[in-house]
Design a protein around this motif. Structure first.
Motif, PDB file in Angstrom:
ATOM      1  N   ALA A  19      28.826  44.816  41.857  1.00 15.27           N
ATOM      2  CA  ALA A  19      28.195  44.420  40.604  1.00 15.27           C
ATOM      3  C   ALA A  19      28.872  43.199  40.011  1.00 15.27           C
ATOM      4  O   ALA A  19      28.222  42.284  39.494  1.00 15.27           O
ATOM      5  N   LEU A  20      30.212  43.160  40.099  1.00 12.88           N
ATOM      6  CA  LEU A  20      30.934  42.012  39.565  1.00 12.88           C
ATOM      7  C   LEU A  20      30.658  40.752  40.372  1.00 12.88           C
ATOM      8  O   LEU A  20      30.598  39.658  39.839  1.00 12.88           O
ATOM      9  N   THR A 364      44.948  39.135  30.573  1.00 14.73           N
ATOM     10  CA  THR A 364      44.238  38.381  31.601  1.00 14.73           C
ATOM     11  C   THR A 364      43.808  37.007  31.087  1.00 14.73           C
ATOM     12  O   THR A 364      43.094  36.904  30.090  1.00 14.73           O
ATOM     13  N   PRO A 365      44.252  35.929  31.740  1.00 19.27           N
ATOM     14  CA  PRO A 365      43.739  34.598  31.399  1.00 19.27           C
ATOM     15  C   PRO A 365      42.248  34.526  31.704  1.00 19.27           C
ATOM     16  O   PRO A 365      41.714  35.366  32.441  1.00 19.27           O
ATOM     17  N   ALA A 370      40.618  36.497  37.255  1.00 16.91           N
ATOM     18  CA  ALA A 370      41.527  37.410  36.558  1.00 16.91           C
ATOM     19  C   ALA A 370      40.805  38.599  35.931  1.00 16.91           C
ATOM     20  O   ALA A 370      41.132  39.754  36.236  1.00 16.91           O
ATOM     21  N   PRO A 371      39.821  38.386  35.040  1.00 18.65           N
ATOM     22  CA  PRO A 371      39.125  39.552  34.493  1.00 18.65           C
ATOM     23  C   PRO A 371      38.374  40.347  35.548  1.00 18.65           C
ATOM     24  O   PRO A 371      38.287  41.579  35.462  1.00 18.65           O
ATOM     25  N   GLN A 375      39.119  44.335  36.205  1.00 22.21           N
ATOM     26  CA  GLN A 375      38.127  45.400  36.063  1.00 22.21           C
ATOM     27  C   GLN A 375      38.120  46.325  37.279  1.00 22.21           C
ATOM     28  O   GLN A 375      37.982  47.545  37.136  1.00 22.21           O
ATOM     29  N   VAL A 376      38.261  45.763  38.468  1.00 20.47           N
ATOM     30  CA  VAL A 376      38.320  46.600  39.663  1.00 20.47           C
ATOM     31  C   VAL A 376      39.617  47.414  39.667  1.00 20.47           C
ATOM     32  O   VAL A 376      39.621  48.609  39.970  1.00 20.47           O
ATOM     33  N   MET A 377      40.731  46.776  39.323  1.00 20.50           N
ATOM     34  CA  MET A 377      42.013  47.478  39.255  1.00 20.50           C
ATOM     35  C   MET A 377      41.972  48.609  38.234  1.00 20.50           C
ATOM     36  O   MET A 377      42.536  49.690  38.448  1.00 20.50           O
TER      37      MET A 377
END
Length: 509
Positions: A19-20, A364-365, A370-371, A375-377
């Motif tokens: 999705a990301l 997160t920059p 980064a974002p 989100q997965v992490m």
């Protein structure tokens, strides 16, 4: 290199990653206009530099505009990552490794007419290593004891101790030679010895350069008359600029999810190369619970790197197990160390006193990777009972203030762009707050020898220490996603050092 995901992972995580990755991939249309004049180039960059002097600030965007275009060094690093002569045409190193004698090029002038000689080179190095220096790599000059100038074309560096990497460091943007008359103003109006002169900087929009008609190096044939660096942060806008021809090239295209949309374009080339961009989630090793190695190892085991690559960068990337890339000499594949194992991660957390997990915040920059990675992490950590809150942090100013300088954070995520920068874990202070005398000893041994085979073996030892100790979560190396006009030739496919070297760039007729 496109990373393939492993199978059998939780469908929730796979769904989140897909999705990301599938953001805004609608077809971009637009007629491609006639090419710009064959001696002009408009090159796109995602991040605008904060200044234009790479010897006083760290952001890589500075060097990506100025290094090898405006500024040059005693030596340079070529497209294969090798050290080559530049303002120094040759050098000799004494058998004990303590004396470097450079023979300098004659007839070199800065863009303002100042003559380059050994006294100018000395002044530039003294500025970089002096007590008041703000050079981002000041520590690399610490090994220099004295600088001698016996004649205008001879420069002698006497070292306090052997420094096996000194020549390589002297090729970096931070080691660029600056003029004695112009150095103070280089941040806004840079003056160098390079093949291009600075013309103008419209902040928020572009930097313009023009070919230097008095360039000293007759062996280099510069074929571009004018170069414009355009700064476009939004990935959709980057894609539209490429499709319309408003930008001729994006050597580092910022939207991997849109790369496929260019592959059938008759006028644009898609070139995927290597970089030194190591995406790592740094932890504050001085702050609980990250001061416990078992906690750090557990967080590493909670992460499936291949899913991170899918979610953060649409499958483009190479998982890593330490702060090192496959391009670097002495590379060891350590992705099997503290590999993905949620059950073992839970057991380690319980052993460390966190059977029910804990809560922390990641800063997160705003760079896309980064974002997306965070989100997965976040979903992966939830599976071992750990709650991670995500706090967006403006980059570079806020991130540098809070994280890099203030070390006021739990975890962050950033792509480290400097080549062979494994030594950052030995720096004190540094934002990881990591201290390991055994690791520092290995790095000291690397600098003490000029034997490249021994250095490579020691680099392997250093990597293994980091993979086991986990001062940061090692995620993946970002590829160089280059998209440019097919008639444009000479841009670097790979990136052994962050740069946009224009010396060999030309339009094919």
């Amino acid at each position: 290199m496109k990373s393939l995901s492993s199978t059998g992972r939780p469908s929730l995580l796979r769904g989140l990653a897909l999705a990301l990755a599938a953001t805004a991939s609608s077809t971009l249309a637009g007629a491609f206009p006639a090419l710009a004049a064959e001696t002009e180039l408009t090159l796109g960059m995602t991040i605008e530099p904060t200044g234009l002097d790479p010897t006083i600030a760290a952001p890589v965007a500075i060097g990506q505009v100025t290094w090898q275009n405006i500024f040059e060094g005693l030596v340079t690093i070529d497209r294969n990552g090798k050290v080559q002569p530049q303002l120094a045409r040759s050098w000799e190193i004494s058998p004990d490794g303590l004396t470097y004698t450079f023979k300098l090029e004659d007839g070199v002038k800065f863009h303002d007419g100042e003559v380059f000689d050994s006294t100018v080179a000395k002044a530039s190095l003294e500025r970089a290593r002096g007590a008041d220096s703000v050079n981002p790599q000041k520590r690399y000059f610490a090994s220099i004891d004295t600088i001698g100038t016996p004649d205008p074309l001879t420069l002698i560096l006497k070292l306090k101790a052997p420094a096996g990497s000194l020549l390589y460091w002297l090729g970096w943007p931070s080691s660029s030679i600056v003029g004695t008359k112009s150095a103070a103003d280089d941040k806004t109006t840079p003056v160098g010895t390079g093949p291009f002169r600075f013309v103008s900087w419209a902040k928020g929009d572009k930097v313009e350069l023009a070919a230097n008609p008095d360039y000293w190096n007759e062996a280099v044939e510069v074929k571009l008359d004018k170069v414009t660096f355009r700064f476009i942060a939004d990935p959709q806008a980057q894609a539209a600029a490429l499709k319309s021809g408003d930008v001729d090239a994006f050597p580092e295209f910022g939207a991997p999810e849109l790369v496929e949309s260019f592959k059938d374009d008759e006028k644009l080339a898609t070139v995927i190369g290597n970089t030194e961009l190591k995406v790592v989630a740094g932890m504050n090793n001085a702050r609980k619970p990250f001061d416990d190695k078992r906690v750090r190892q557990a967080l590493m085991m909670a992460i499936d790197r291949s899913v991170i690559v899918d979610g953060a960068w649409s499958g483009y990337g190479t998982p890593i197990g330490s702060h090192y890339t496959p391009n670097d000499r002495g590379y060891v594949d350590l992705t099997a160390t503290n590999a993905y194992d949620p059950e073992k991660a839970k057991a380690l957390l319980a052993e460390a006193g966190y059977p029910d997990g804990f809560t922390f915040t990641i800063k997160t920059p705003q760079m896309a990777y980064a974002p997306r990675s965070a989100q997965v992490m976040q979903a992966m950590f939830a599976e071992i009972g750990v709650t991670m809150n995500i706090e967006p942090t403006e980059f570079p100013a806020k991130w540098v203030q809070d994280v890099f300088k203030g070390t006021d954070y739990d975890m962050t995520i950033v792509a480290h762009a400097e080549p062979m920068d494994i030594d950052i874990y030995a720096r004190d202070p540094y934002y990881f707050n990591y201290k390991n005398p055994a690791f520092n000893d290995v790095l000291a041994k690397i600098e003490a020898t000029a034997d490249t085979a021994e250095q490579d073996r020691l680099y392997g030892e250093a990597q293994k220490i980091l993979a086991e100790d986990v001062p940061a979560l090692y995620l993946f190396v970002m590829p160089k996603l280059g998209i440019w006009n097919k008639k444009l030739k000479g841009l670097w496919e790979n990136e052994p050092i962050p740069s946009n070297v224009l010396t060999e760039v030309y339009w094919e007729e």
